[in-house]
Motif scaffolding. Sequence first.
Motif, PDB file in Angstrom:
ATOM      1  N   LYS A  93      27.913  25.429  63.753  1.00 36.62           N
ATOM      2  CA  LYS A  93      29.123  24.638  64.191  1.00 36.62           C
ATOM      3  C   LYS A  93      29.452  23.562  64.058  1.00 36.62           C
ATOM      4  O   LYS A  93      30.896  23.339  64.393  1.00 36.62           O
ATOM      5  N   THR A  94      29.506  23.034  62.893  1.00 37.20           N
ATOM      6  CA  THR A  94      30.042  21.858  62.942  1.00 37.20           C
ATOM      7  C   THR A  94      30.963  21.605  61.444  1.00 37.20           C
ATOM      8  O   THR A  94      31.996  21.079  61.200  1.00 37.20           O
ATOM      9  N   ASN A  95      30.664  22.390  60.394  1.00 31.73           N
ATOM     10  CA  ASN A  95      30.433  22.553  58.807  1.00 31.73           C
ATOM     11  C   ASN A  95      32.012  22.980  58.741  1.00 31.73           C
ATOM     12  O   ASN A  95      31.939  24.336  59.004  1.00 31.73           O
ATOM     13  N   GLN A  96      33.122  22.338  58.020  1.00 32.89           N
ATOM     14  CA  GLN A  96      34.325  23.246  57.514  1.00 32.89           C
ATOM     15  C   GLN A  96      34.419  24.264  56.856  1.00 32.89           C
ATOM     16  O   GLN A  96      35.666  24.533  56.651  1.00 32.89           O
ATOM     17  N   LYS A  97      33.766  23.765  56.229  1.00 32.73           N
ATOM     18  CA  LYS A  97      33.667  24.283  54.854  1.00 32.73           C
ATOM     19  C   LYS A  97      32.983  25.638  54.672  1.00 32.73           C
ATOM     20  O   LYS A  97      32.799  26.138  53.783  1.00 32.73           O
ATOM     21  N   ILE A  98      32.360  25.937  55.980  1.00 36.18           N
ATOM     22  CA  ILE A  98      31.557  27.114  55.624  1.00 36.18           C
ATOM     23  C   ILE A  98      32.408  28.555  56.525  1.00 36.18           C
ATOM     24  O   ILE A  98      33.159  27.966  57.397  1.00 36.18           O
ATOM     25  N   THR A  99      32.702  29.232  56.133  1.00 38.57           N
ATOM     26  CA  THR A  99      33.533  30.551  56.108  1.00 38.57           C
ATOM     27  C   THR A  99      32.477  31.705  56.459  1.00 38.57           C
ATOM     28  O   THR A  99      31.579  32.267  56.016  1.00 38.57           O
ATOM     29  N   LYS A 100      33.029  32.212  57.926  1.00 35.99           N
ATOM     30  CA  LYS A 100      32.538  33.373  59.267  1.00 35.99           C
ATOM     31  C   LYS A 100      33.562  34.165  58.627  1.00 35.99           C
ATOM     32  O   LYS A 100      34.926  34.808  58.600  1.00 35.99           O
ATOM     33  N   LYS A 194      26.057  49.625  54.119  1.00 29.74           N
ATOM     34  CA  LYS A 194      25.728  50.123  55.133  1.00 29.74           C
ATOM     35  C   LYS A 194      25.710  49.519  56.688  1.00 29.74           C
ATOM     36  O   LYS A 194      25.587  50.208  57.395  1.00 29.74           O
ATOM     37  N   MET A 195      25.553  48.396  56.458  1.00 30.53           N
ATOM     38  CA  MET A 195      25.522  47.291  57.572  1.00 30.53           C
ATOM     39  C   MET A 195      26.520  47.221  58.373  1.00 30.53           C
ATOM     40  O   MET A 195      27.753  46.667  57.949  1.00 30.53           O
ATOM     41  N   ASN A 196      26.394  46.186  59.892  1.00 27.90           N
ATOM     42  CA  ASN A 196      27.743  45.737  60.094  1.00 27.90           C
ATOM     43  C   ASN A 196      27.411  44.152  59.783  1.00 27.90           C
ATOM     44  O   ASN A 196      27.497  43.372  61.364  1.00 27.90           O
ATOM     45  N   LEU A 197      27.535  43.707  59.177  1.00 28.57           N
ATOM     46  CA  LEU A 197      27.472  42.711  59.236  1.00 28.57           C
ATOM     47  C   LEU A 197      27.891  41.282  59.529  1.00 28.57           C
ATOM     48  O   LEU A 197      29.302  41.145  59.431  1.00 28.57           O
ATOM     49  N   THR A 198      27.317  39.998  59.734  1.00 29.19           N
ATOM     50  CA  THR A 198      28.757  38.893  59.960  1.00 29.19           C
ATOM     51  C   THR A 198      27.749  38.105  58.810  1.00 29.19           C
ATOM     52  O   THR A 198      26.253  37.614  58.531  1.00 29.19           O
ATOM     53  N   LEU A 199      28.883  37.515  57.909  1.00 28.63           N
ATOM     54  CA  LEU A 199      28.876  36.671  56.535  1.00 28.63           C
ATOM     55  C   LEU A 199      29.565  35.059  57.134  1.00 28.63           C
ATOM     56  O   LEU A 199      29.734  34.872  57.808  1.00 28.63           O
ATOM     57  N   PHE A 200      28.244  34.262  56.648  1.00 27.47           N
ATOM     58  CA  PHE A 200      28.400  33.208  56.575  1.00 27.47           C
ATOM     59  C   PHE A 200      28.863  32.305  54.914  1.00 27.47           C
ATOM     60  O   PHE A 200      26.936  32.342  54.598  1.00 27.47           O
ATOM     61  N   GLY A 201      29.686  32.168  54.687  1.00 24.33           N
ATOM     62  CA  GLY A 201      29.434  31.347  53.547  1.00 24.33           C
ATOM     63  C   GLY A 201      30.532  30.781  52.835  1.00 24.33           C
ATOM     64  O   GLY A 201      30.514  29.577  53.792  1.00 24.33           O
ATOM     65  N   VAL A 202      30.526  29.917  51.652  1.00 23.15           N
ATOM     66  CA  VAL A 202      31.606  29.258  51.367  1.00 23.15           C
ATOM     67  C   VAL A 202      32.158  29.465  50.217  1.00 23.15           C
ATOM     68  O   VAL A 202      31.907  30.053  49.742  1.00 23.15           O
ATOM     69  N   LYS A 203      33.124  28.880  50.294  1.00 16.84           N
ATOM     70  CA  LYS A 203      34.329  29.634  48.791  1.00 16.84           C
ATOM     71  C   LYS A 203      34.204  28.562  47.628  1.00 16.84           C
ATOM     72  O   LYS A 203      33.952  27.291  48.320  1.00 16.84           O
ATOM     73  N   VAL A 204      34.107  29.307  46.970  1.00 19.00           N
ATOM     74  CA  VAL A 204      33.559  28.879  45.561  1.00 19.00           C
ATOM     75  C   VAL A 204      35.329  28.690  44.483  1.00 19.00           C
ATOM     76  O   VAL A 204      34.752  28.228  43.494  1.00 19.00           O
ATOM     77  N   GLY A 205      36.228  30.040  44.692  1.00 19.27           N
ATOM     78  CA  GLY A 205      37.119  29.998  43.930  1.00 19.27           C
ATOM     79  C   GLY A 205      38.405  31.222  45.120  1.00 19.27           C
ATOM     80  O   GLY A 205      38.139  31.766  45.375  1.00 19.27           O
ATOM     81  N   GLU A 206      39.316  31.471  43.638  1.00 15.20           N
ATOM     82  CA  GLU A 206      39.835  32.591  43.902  1.00 15.20           C
ATOM     83  C   GLU A 206      40.097  33.397  42.183  1.00 15.20           C
ATOM     84  O   GLU A 206      39.353  32.812  41.120  1.00 15.20           O
ATOM     85  N   SER A 207      40.398  33.979  42.589  1.00 13.91           N
ATOM     86  CA  SER A 207      40.072  35.635  41.315  1.00 13.91           C
ATOM     87  C   SER A 207      42.006  35.833  41.637  1.00 13.91           C
ATOM     88  O   SER A 207      42.433  35.928  42.425  1.00 13.91           O
ATOM     89  N   LEU A 208      42.566  36.614  40.046  1.00 17.28           N
ATOM     90  CA  LEU A 208      43.553  36.163  40.224  1.00 17.28           C
ATOM     91  C   LEU A 208      43.510  38.563  41.101  1.00 17.28           C
ATOM     92  O   LEU A 208      45.311  38.674  40.793  1.00 17.28           O
TER      93      LEU A 208
END
Length: 254
Positions: A93-100, A194-208
């Motif tokens: 709810k409070t950590n801005q680094k977490i991506t939904k 196959k699932m209707n998932l909700t994911l929570f994670g952290v951005k660690v980088g970018e790919s070209l």
Amino acid sequence: MSKKSKEKFGKIVYFDEQAAVDLLELEKEGMESVVIKKLNETAAQVEAGASVNKGIFNFARLKLSGNASHQKNNIIETQITSTLISSFMDIIKTNQKITKLENHQLIIPKDSSAYFRNLVPILHMIDDINKLNTLSAEDKDNFSGINLKGIEDTLDSLSGYYDLLCICENGKKKIVRFNIAGLRNNYNLNDLTKMNLTLFGVKVGESLDTNLEFEHQIDNMTTPHNTTKTGLDFDEEQTIQVTYEIIDVILAGV
């Protein structure tokens, strides 16, 4: 994502405990260790029915998924996992680094590391691919050139994280990574698609690019490339680096 409402799941299908611990320790300035230490000591006393040694607490001794593949088989580990999940849900709810991420499609590209890793259960029961005369030509091609022995350990030793292509509701593409040790309830990587998932994670980088083929990824280790596009007026060539976010998933549920 609203910071006022608390996320609720009917089922947690993936949880990278080690990554959650690292994030919680930063978020709570070490207080998560104190909570887990007390839980560990209390649960151990209940399980053993006697006093236990309350010596130095060391996270390295905990068998956390995401650190080493391990099946929960006692009350201590199960309660610690529950505590970590609850604590992580609170900081969402409070950590801005977490991506939904939600309302998306997960894809395992053919010939990617995740693709080969998902074939491992089938490979375990094959002694000689030539003996499986009932397989179609396409199926035989899928197995062609694969060293059946040690493929699971080899792939896991390269990273342990497996990349899946994520196509968001708006068509935007991302790369999401799952730690194989974080899968729960005997699910595999293919189940996630196959699932209707909700994911929570952290951005660690970018790919070209979003080419996740194993051979392409190996090539990129030594020969990175740029994406170039020409301006609409054709007066000059513009070099545009199109990048795709890489997200390490910590928790996934339905």
